[in-house]
Enzyme design. Structure first.
Site, PDB file in Angstrom:
ATOM      1  CG  HIS A  29      -1.737   1.313   1.610  1.00  0.00           C
ATOM      2  ND1 HIS A  29      -2.915   1.198   1.126  1.00  0.00           N
ATOM      3  CD2 HIS A  29      -1.212   2.517   2.145  1.00  0.00           C
ATOM      4  CE1 HIS A  29      -3.477   2.756   1.341  1.00  0.00           C
ATOM      5  NE2 HIS A  29      -2.283   3.259   2.103  1.00  0.00           N
ATOM      6  CD  GLU A  30       2.072   3.382   3.921  1.00  0.00           C
ATOM      7  OE1 GLU A  30       2.213   4.632   3.364  1.00  0.00           O
ATOM      8  OE2 GLU A  30       1.026   3.264   4.418  1.00  0.00           O
ATOM      9  CD  GLU A  89      -4.626   6.292   2.488  1.00  0.00           C
ATOM     10  OE1 GLU A  89      -4.562   5.201   2.544  1.00  0.00           O
ATOM     11  OE2 GLU A  89      -3.776   7.252   2.429  1.00  0.00           O
ATOM     12  CG  HIS A  96       0.198   6.182  -0.764  1.00  0.00           C
ATOM     13  ND1 HIS A  96      -0.816   6.838  -0.966  1.00  0.00           N
ATOM     14  CD2 HIS A  96      -0.007   5.748   0.565  1.00  0.00           C
ATOM     15  CE1 HIS A  96      -1.754   6.556  -0.106  1.00  0.00           C
ATOM     16  NE2 HIS A  96      -1.472   5.899   0.772  1.00  0.00           N
TER      17      HIS A  96
HETATM   18 ZN   LIG Z   1      -2.054   5.228   2.727  1.00  0.00          ZN
END
Ligand SMILES: [Zn+2]
Length: 265
Positions: free
Chosen positions: A125-126, A187, A129
């Site tokens: 997830h990170e 997100e 980004h």
């Molecule tokens: Zn996030």
């Protein structure tokens, strides 16, 4: 009034030139260069390290192992220069990845991510980004808003200076804080990319649901600080569950191709 027209066209073409497409196909405004973002990432990583002690040992080895497995499956340009990993002694359940290739995980997050697959859900997830240029987009949107005002108030000055001065103003982007929380749209997009990345690396994408259930249980209903603008746990889990059937084949293919990471703690 000709000069105002000139500036407006100039600002517009700058914006068009800087319009890029995210990995999920969404068009976005990215006014800063990769070099500027990488520099901001390096500075933020340095500063974070100055504020908390780092830990080594099994915790570090696990984070390093999961990050390496994910990075190995990234496109070549995203692997360039390598990724630095640090584990920070800090009870808050926080993790981040920064442009330039930096991954930071707090020990508090390792209490919540019970196994390599759950940890891969967070790190995927990170890194999502970063791959989607979310920090650039966030700072650019804010700059464009500020720039809109300054074009009206000092158009002549900007016109004289040309694009360079405009870009120098963008360089002040560091003030926006590269570690600020992301929007809901960012997100959700990072969730989608993260699932793809973890599956591609041979981590079970179904673990993302368990991770967020743990996060929800640990938070006692109150999301940790870094997630204050994040979607609610329920929305997030529903979104992940909807995406999992799409990424499961990738996970199975990765396992068959021998991508079977073993990152215990
Ligand atoms: Zn996030």
């Amino acid at each position: 009034m000709r000069w105002i027209h000139g500036v407006a066209v100039g600002a517009l073409s700058l914006a068009l030139a800087a319009c890029t497409t995210s990995p999920t196909g969404r068009s976005q405004l990215t006014l800063m260069s990769d070099e500027q973002l990488d520099q901001m990432g390096a500075q933020a990583f340095d500063q974070y390290q100055q504020e908390r002690p780092t830990v080594g040992g099994a915790a570090y080895r696990q984070v390093q192992c999961v990050t390496e497995a994910i990075v190995r499956s990234l496109p070549p340009q995203a692997r360039e220069g390598g990724w630095q990993v640090k584990v920070f002694e800090d009870d808050s359940a926080n993790a981040f990845a920064l442009p330039g290739g930096y991954v930071g995980v707090n020990t508090g997050l390792l209490d919540i991510a019970e196994n390599q697959d759950q940890l891969a859900a967070v790190i995927g997830h990170e890194i999502g980004h970063v791959l989607a240029h979310h920090a650039n987009e966030r700072a650019s949107t804010q700059s464009a808003t500020n720039l809109g005002l300054s074009v009206l108030s000092s158009a002549a000055g900007l016109e004289g200076a040309g694009g360079e001065q405009v870009m120098a103003a963008m360089g002040l982007g560091a003030q926006y804080g590269i570690l600020l929380p992301f929007s809901r749209r960012h997100e959700s997009e990072a969730d989608v990319i993260g699932l793809q990345l973890m599956a591609e690396a041979g981590f079970d994408p179904r673990a993302s649901v368990a991770l967020w259930q743990n996060m929800s249980a640990a938070g006692g209903g109150q999301p940790p600080e870094w997630m204050s603008t994040h979607p609610s746990h329920g929305q997030r889990i529903a979104g992940l569950e909807a995406q999992i059937p799409e990424v499961l084949p990738r996970f199975e293919q990765a396992r068959q191709a021998g991508r079977t990471p073993s990152c215990g703690r």
